[in-house]
Design an enzyme around this catalytic site. Structure first.
Site, PDB file in Angstrom:
ATOM      1  N   GLY A  55       0.806  -1.218   0.000  1.00  0.00           N
ATOM      2  CA  GLY A  55       0.000   0.000   0.000  1.00  0.00           C
ATOM      3  C   GLY A  55       0.831   1.255   0.000  1.00  0.00           C
TER       4      GLY A  55
ATOM      5  N   GLN B  41       4.309 -10.968  -1.099  1.00  0.00           N
ATOM      6  CA  GLN B  41       3.893 -12.013  -0.173  1.00  0.00           C
ATOM      7  C   GLN B  41       2.866 -12.995  -0.738  1.00  0.00           C
ATOM      8  OE1 GLN B  41       3.308 -10.614   3.970  1.00  0.00           O
ATOM      9  NE2 GLN B  41       4.246  -8.691   3.320  1.00  0.00           N
TER      10      GLN B  41
ATOM     11  N   CYS C  37      -9.250 -13.181  -3.721  1.00  0.00           N
ATOM     12  CA  CYS C  37      -8.428 -14.221  -3.117  1.00  0.00           C
ATOM     13  C   CYS C  37      -8.284 -15.359  -4.117  1.00  0.00           C
ATOM     14  CB  CYS C  37      -9.075 -14.709  -1.826  1.00  0.00           C
ATOM     15  SG  CYS C  37      -8.023 -15.831  -0.887  1.00  0.00           S
TER      16      CYS C  37
ATOM     17  N   CYS D 105      -4.039 -11.954   3.965  1.00  0.00           N
ATOM     18  CA  CYS D 105      -4.234 -13.025   2.992  1.00  0.00           C
ATOM     19  C   CYS D 105      -4.897 -14.232   3.648  1.00  0.00           C
ATOM     20  CB  CYS D 105      -2.920 -13.428   2.341  1.00  0.00           C
ATOM     21  SG  CYS D 105      -3.162 -14.440   0.856  1.00  0.00           S
TER      22      CYS D 105
ATOM     23  N   ASP E 230      -3.709  -3.439   5.405  1.00  0.00           N
ATOM     24  CA  ASP E 230      -4.055  -4.321   6.517  1.00  0.00           C
ATOM     25  C   ASP E 230      -4.258  -3.599   7.843  1.00  0.00           C
ATOM     26  OD1 ASP E 230      -3.660  -6.186   4.561  1.00  0.00           O
ATOM     27  OD2 ASP E 230      -1.808  -7.008   5.395  1.00  0.00           O
TER      28      ASP E 230
END
Length: 446
Positions: free
Chosen positions: A46, A75, A374, A195, A331
């Protein structure tokens, strides 16, 4: 307040809104002061993406990025590394190569936020004043909150693994190669998780690995999740239940890992509804997902955060509810979306527009709808591309049902998304698939 040594004077440079104060004395501490239009705290997905947009707007060194790490990781690739489809080196870039060149990078971390004075104090004691603050510090991995887990992960070539950290991500493939028989256990913690599909993906990849290695009949696979369902969006949860049942994976809901006894190959689980109800599981391999939380600096910043420690922003505009020149994304924001890379991409587009409006003194009219994606990899050649919004309703981009395992979606995940990340998203050129969704909608199939 600056201290000036009698042996030398402090040199102060003023240039395009940036103030850098430096001392050359070896006898007294050096504390710099900086001033910028936009301060981005965090150089992850971000922070890097929004910095690319804002530094392009504001010009040289008008944006400061506060980030202590030397390396930047993609990641979402970690699950594939755990299955041997990618390598750790493919997920890593030097931080200096991914941060925008027009921004100033200060290799340090925030120690204290002072929003009433529009400044941040760094761990090295420097002060950064800002016009606009963007907080994008992500989540921290708290392996130490599960007794015995760090010790078990420290055993060389051990059978306790975790694909959540670059420190441990290679352990899972090594453990699979040595596996002979027994229980293989996967966990999902009772905490926020970045995630959230990853704990499940590595489970399916493991099952497929064992089939390819002719070891599947020797393994009992368990997916123990603290959640009350296998996946939040029912449309995709129904598909995942089918995958788990067809592959004979035991799914235990509301089951939280609370201790690892590595010397006994034993994992202790508690019932989420009744913590006193516990059970022990003997494992041959344990894949543990650590509890996660916002960094400590946010937990200590009560003015900026909600009760859980997340930056308290409007879930649509991403603007702080109390300080109008403070924004957050990713997050660490209080937005109740699934914490994924795709969610950040959508947020960056909204945030950039709203910061532009705010700078002009106009009302914020761009809204984030909770979009998240996802890519649920279910093996070495299949993926369910889950996309949904705040209401946990499917928000599919492609002109076909995405609640099915598809090789095409696997190729998108494996080959296309890393290129999109490194070359488009981190340069501020990707704000999610909304344009593709509008285009493909005319070809939508039932």
């Amino acid at each position: 307040m600056f201290k000036i040594s009698s042996s030398c004077a402090r040199k102060i440079k003023f240039s395009s809104g940036l103030i850098a104060a430096r001392t050359f004395s070896v006898s007294s501490a050096s504390y710099d002061k900086y001033k910028c239009k936009a301060l981005i705290v965090g150089g992850g997905t971000g922070g890097c993406s929004i910095a690319a947009k804002l530094s392009s707007n504001y010009g040289q060194h008008q944006c400061i990025i506060l980030e202590p790490a030397d390396d930047h990781y993609y990641q979402p690739m970690f699950t594939m590394i755990g299955g041997g489809m990618k390598t750790l080196s493919q997920s890593r870039r030097s931080m200096s190569t991914v941060l925008p060149k027009k921004a100033k990078w200060i290799k340090d971390a925030a120690a204290k936020f002072n929003p009433n004075a529009n400044e941040v104090i760094t761990k090295q004691g420097h002060t950064i004043s800002y016009d606009i603050l963007i907080i994008a510090v992500g989540l921290q991995l708290c392996y130490g909150k599960i007794p015995g887990l760090e010790e078990a992960l420290s055993v060389p070539n051990g059978n306790v693994t975790s694909i959540y950290s670059p420190k441990y991500v290679d352990r899972h493939l090594n453990a699979l190669k040595k596996f002979e028989s027994g229980n293989i256990c996967f966990t999902f913690p009772a905490s926020p998780v970045k995630c959230p599909g990853a704990p499940q993906k590595i489970c399916y990849i493991t099952e497929h690995f064992l089939r390819k290695a002719n070891k599947r009949q020797k393994a009992h696979i368990m997916y123990n999740t603290s959640l009350p369902t296998i996946f939040g969006c029912k449309y995709f949860a129904d598909a995942l239940w089918k995958v788990a049942n067809e592959r004979e994976i035991e799914v235990n809901l509301k089951t939280n890992l609370i201790e690892v006894q590595g010397d006994k190959n034993t994992a202790i689980f508690a019932n989420v509804d009744n913590p006193n109800e516990r059970k022990s599981v003997q494992y041959s391999i344990l894949h543990a997902v650590p509890p996660q939380s916002v960094p400590q600096v946010l937990l200590e910043s009560k003015d900026l955060t909600n009760e859980a420690g997340f930056v308290d922003v409007d879930k649509s505009t991403l603007q702080h509810v109390k300080y109008p020149n403070v924004f957050a994304l990713g997050d660490c924001a209080s937005t109740p979306n699934s914490k994924t890379m795709a969610a950040i991409a959508a947020q960056v587009g909204v945030l950039h527009k709203n910061i532009t409006q705010f700078s002009k003194g106009k009302s914020l009219d761009s809204n984030y709808d909770g979009y998240a994606s996802c890519p649920l990899v279910t093996g070495y050649d299949s993926c369910i591309m889950a996309e949904f919004d705040y209401d946990l309703q499917p928000k599919e981009s492609f002109p076909f049902r995405q609640d099915q395992e598809r090789y095409s979606m696997f190729v998108v995940k494996r080959d296309f998304m890393p290129l999109l990340y490194w070359h488009l998203m981190l340069n501020g050129w990707w704000n999610g698939p909304e344009p593709l969704r509008k285009f493909f909608s005319i070809f939508k199939l039932n």
